[in-house]
Design an enzyme around this catalytic site. Sequence first.
Site, mmCIF file in Angstrom:
data_model
loop_
_atom_site.group_PDB
_atom_site.id
_atom_site.type_symbol
_atom_site.label_atom_id
_atom_site.label_comp_id
_atom_site.label_asym_id
_atom_site.label_seq_id
_atom_site.Cartn_x
_atom_site.Cartn_y
_atom_site.Cartn_z
ATOM 1 N N LYS A 90 -14.410 0.461 -2.402
ATOM 2 C CA LYS A 90 -14.683 -0.823 -3.051
ATOM 3 C C LYS A 90 -16.048 -1.361 -2.597
ATOM 4 O O LYS A 90 -16.872 -1.759 -3.392
ATOM 5 C CB LYS A 90 -13.560 -1.806 -2.700
ATOM 6 C CG LYS A 90 -13.718 -3.166 -3.328
ATOM 7 C CD LYS A 90 -12.483 -4.011 -3.082
ATOM 8 C CE LYS A 90 -12.713 -5.453 -3.520
ATOM 9 N NZ LYS A 90 -11.550 -6.300 -3.292
ATOM 10 N N HIS B 87 18.115 13.030 10.576
ATOM 11 C CA HIS B 87 18.132 13.875 11.775
ATOM 12 C C HIS B 87 17.061 13.436 12.767
ATOM 13 O O HIS B 87 16.704 14.193 13.661
ATOM 14 C CB HIS B 87 17.936 15.343 11.370
ATOM 15 C CG HIS B 87 19.017 15.807 10.440
ATOM 16 N ND1 HIS B 87 20.200 16.352 10.889
ATOM 17 C CD2 HIS B 87 19.115 15.756 9.087
ATOM 18 C CE1 HIS B 87 20.972 16.633 9.843
ATOM 19 N NE2 HIS B 87 20.344 16.272 8.743
ATOM 20 N N GLU C 43 -15.839 5.436 7.601
ATOM 21 C CA GLU C 43 -15.146 6.720 7.472
ATOM 22 C C GLU C 43 -15.516 7.414 6.165
ATOM 23 O O GLU C 43 -15.783 8.611 6.118
ATOM 24 C CB GLU C 43 -13.621 6.505 7.478
ATOM 25 C CG GLU C 43 -13.034 5.999 8.780
ATOM 26 C CD GLU C 43 -12.876 4.490 8.790
ATOM 27 O OE1 GLU C 43 -13.726 3.780 8.199
ATOM 28 O OE2 GLU C 43 -11.906 4.015 9.407
ATOM 29 N N LYS D 241 -13.462 -2.838 13.160
ATOM 30 C CA LYS D 241 -14.565 -2.150 12.474
ATOM 31 C C LYS D 241 -15.892 -2.491 13.149
ATOM 32 O O LYS D 241 -16.715 -1.635 13.402
ATOM 33 C CB LYS D 241 -14.648 -2.608 10.999
ATOM 34 C CG LYS D 241 -13.627 -1.999 10.077
ATOM 35 C CD LYS D 241 -13.976 -2.397 8.633
ATOM 36 C CE LYS D 241 -12.859 -2.107 7.664
ATOM 37 N NZ LYS D 241 -13.069 -2.666 6.341
ATOM 38 N N GLU E 136 -0.738 -5.108 5.646
ATOM 39 C CA GLU E 136 -2.094 -5.657 5.500
ATOM 40 C C GLU E 136 -2.039 -6.961 4.690
ATOM 41 O O GLU E 136 -2.852 -7.856 4.889
ATOM 42 C CB GLU E 136 -3.023 -4.632 4.831
ATOM 43 C CG GLU E 136 -4.493 -4.954 5.026
ATOM 44 C CD GLU E 136 -5.438 -3.801 4.698
ATOM 45 O OE1 GLU E 136 -5.702 -2.966 5.580
ATOM 46 O OE2 GLU E 136 -5.914 -3.724 3.546
ATOM 47 N N GLY F 45 -7.976 -3.973 -2.323
ATOM 48 C CA GLY F 45 -7.918 -2.529 -2.050
ATOM 49 C C GLY F 45 -6.511 -1.980 -2.196
ATOM 50 O O GLY F 45 -6.273 -0.952 -2.842
ATOM 51 N N ARG F 46 -5.539 -2.671 -1.622
ATOM 52 C CA ARG F 46 -4.165 -2.135 -1.617
ATOM 53 C C ARG F 46 -3.456 -2.342 -2.953
ATOM 54 O O ARG F 46 -2.308 -1.937 -3.105
ATOM 55 C CB ARG F 46 -3.375 -2.731 -0.454
ATOM 56 C CG ARG F 46 -3.462 -4.234 -0.336
ATOM 57 C CD ARG F 46 -3.022 -4.714 1.053
ATOM 58 N NE ARG F 46 -3.207 -6.157 1.212
ATOM 59 C CZ ARG F 46 -4.349 -6.724 1.592
ATOM 60 N NH1 ARG F 46 -5.418 -5.990 1.834
ATOM 61 N NH2 ARG F 46 -4.427 -8.033 1.730
HETATM 62 O O1 F6P Z 1 -8.407 -1.387 5.900
HETATM 63 C C1 F6P Z 1 -9.254 -2.403 5.470
HETATM 64 C C2 F6P Z 1 -9.808 -2.137 4.111
HETATM 65 O O2 F6P Z 1 -10.719 -3.132 3.821
HETATM 66 C C3 F6P Z 1 -8.719 -2.055 3.046
HETATM 67 O O3 F6P Z 1 -8.293 -3.263 2.584
HETATM 68 C C4 F6P Z 1 -9.356 -1.190 2.041
HETATM 69 O O4 F6P Z 1 -8.385 -0.668 1.193
HETATM 70 C C5 F6P Z 1 -10.022 -0.162 2.917
HETATM 71 O O5 F6P Z 1 -10.467 -0.895 4.035
HETATM 72 C C6 F6P Z 1 -11.128 0.616 2.283
HETATM 73 O O6 F6P Z 1 -12.192 -0.184 1.869
HETATM 74 P P1 F6P Z 1 -13.248 0.325 0.821
HETATM 75 O O7 F6P Z 1 -12.549 0.639 -0.430
HETATM 76 O O8 F6P Z 1 -14.225 -0.809 0.680
HETATM 77 O O9 F6P Z 1 -13.923 1.552 1.389
#
Ligand code: F6P
Length: 537
Positions: free
Chosen positions: A202, A379, A208, A507, A348, A262-263
Amino acid sequence: MMITSRTDAWRSLHAHAARMRQHRVVELFAQDARRAQDFAAEACGLYLDYSKQCVDAEVRSALFALAEACELSAWRRRLYAGERINGSEDRAALHMALRAPRDHAGFAAVADEVHAVRAAMARFADALRGGAYRGVSGARITDVVNIGIGGSDFGPRMVCAALAPQIDGPRAHFVANVDGAELHALLPTLDPARTLFIVTSKTFTTQETLANARRARAWLVAALGDSAVSRHFVAVSTNAEAARAFGIDSASTFGFWDWVGGRYSLWSAVGLAIMLALGPQRFEALCAGAHAMDRHFVEAPPQSNLPVLMGLLGVWNTNFFGCASQVVVPYAERLSLFGGWLQQLEMESNGKRVDRDGRAVDYATTPVLWGSVGTNAQHAYFQMLHQGPAVHAIDFILPQVADHPFDEMQRMLVANCLAQSAALMRGRSADDVRAELAAAGWSGEALERAIAHRVCPGNRPSNTVLLPRLDAYHLGALLALYEHRCFVQSVIWNINAFDQWGVELGKQLAQRIADPQQLAGLDASTRTLWSRIYPQG
Ligand code: F6P
C-alpha cells in the site's frame, strides 16, 4: 460518546454472567426442545449454530440492548456511507465498495475508480492467462510471485490456498518475510523467463517488501538483463511514484486508495495474484459472496444477522463469560492459512487500549486469537481446551461437502468436528467416569484415584459455521462475515478498528538499530545483543 462500561446494558450483562455461571448449556438444551433451531441463523449459504454458547434468550436480548446503547446501527450506516470513521488517520473504511457490483446503488463516490482498476486487472489477467502477455523472451508466464507482507500478503495467500484445486492459471507464490530464507528457497524453483513478480505494498515503503523486491529484481536482471524488469514486475500500490522509483512504471501499477485498510484489502488490486491464478470470474464470485454478506450485515435485523450475533457473542465471551482467548479451528485442510489472516484482521484492528476519544478502556478489547486446522489441532492443544483451568471460546468452521472423492474421510472429518463441540459442551462428570471405569472392571482406591484425571468440566462455548462447500462465493461470504464481526466488536468496545499505530514503533526501531549512529542511543540490552551478532557494527 458514553463510556461503554458505564452503560446500563454493560452492567446488566455482568448480572447475567453471574446468573449464567449457575447454569450448564446441556440443561438449557434439556429445557428447550427448540434451542438448536432458535440459537442458529443462516445467510448467504452460511449456517451459524451458536446454541452451544453459554447464553440464553435473556442474555441474547441484553446483548442486543448493548448493541443499541453503543449505536451499532448508526456506526454501520457510517461505515457503509463512507464517513471518515478512521478518526486517527481521518479516513473512510470503504472495503465494502470494493466488492459491490457495478450497478449497486451505494458507493457512488468511488464506484468508477474501483471498477476501472478491476477492469484493468481483468484485462491483464486475461492477457497473461491467455498467453498474450508474455515474458521478455516470448515465453508464457507460468509463475507469479506476490511480494508483500501483512495485509498485502495474508489475504491473497490464504485465498489461493483455500481455492487451490480451482487454480487454472499460473502458479501463485508468496514471499513476505525479510528472512531471506523464504525468497532463497523459492527462486531456484522458478524460471526467470516465465516468472512475474507483483510487488504489493500500500505504502511502497515497507522494509521487508522492498528488501525482497530488490533481491528478486537482482535475480531477474542477472538472468535476463535490465530491460526485463518492466515486463516481469508489476506493482500494486497507492504510491505510484515510489513504484516508479523502483522501476515499475505507472502503466504496470494497479492502484488502490487510502480508504482501503491493509487487512481489508484482498478485494482490491491486492488480490491480483488471486485473479491471475484463479481468473477474473472466480475473483468476481469471491466478491459476490462478500457483497451478499455485506448486504446481509447492513440489512438484516440483529436476531438473524450473522456478523452481529458473532460479534456480540465474542464480546460476551471476552468481557463477561471470562474466556481467556478465541480459538478458530477450520475443519478444512485448505483453510490452514485462515487463522493467520484472521489474526491480523482482529488483533491489528481491535488490539487497542484507548477508545475512539483517546480514553484508556477499563475492559478487555480483542482477545488473543489463535488456532489451526482440525483434526490436527485435536492432537495438539485440544487437551487444554477440554481440561485446562481456563475457558476458551472456539469457532468451528466446516465446509459440508469436500471437493475430493474420499467420501468416507469427509464423514470422519465431519464427525470429529461435531464430536469436539459436543464434548466441549457436555464434558464428562465424575459419576460418568466412575460408571465407565467400574464397567471396565476398575474398583476401590485405584478407581477413585483415576476419576479426577478423567473428568472434563464441559460448558466450554463454541460456534459452528457451516459452508456448503469451499468455493469462491462461500469463501467470500465467510471472510466478509469475519470482517464485520470484527467491526461489530470495535463498535461495542468503542475503538477505531482501522488504524495500527502500535506497529509503527517497532518499524522505526528496526531502522535505528541497523544504523550504528543511532544504535548508540538505545538501551544496553539491545546494543549488547546487536554487537554479539555484529561485533564489527
Ligand atoms: O503490519 C502493519 C502494516 O501497516 C499492515 O497494516 C499492512 O497490511 C502491512 O503493514 C503492509 O503494509 P504495506 O502494504 O504498506 O506494505
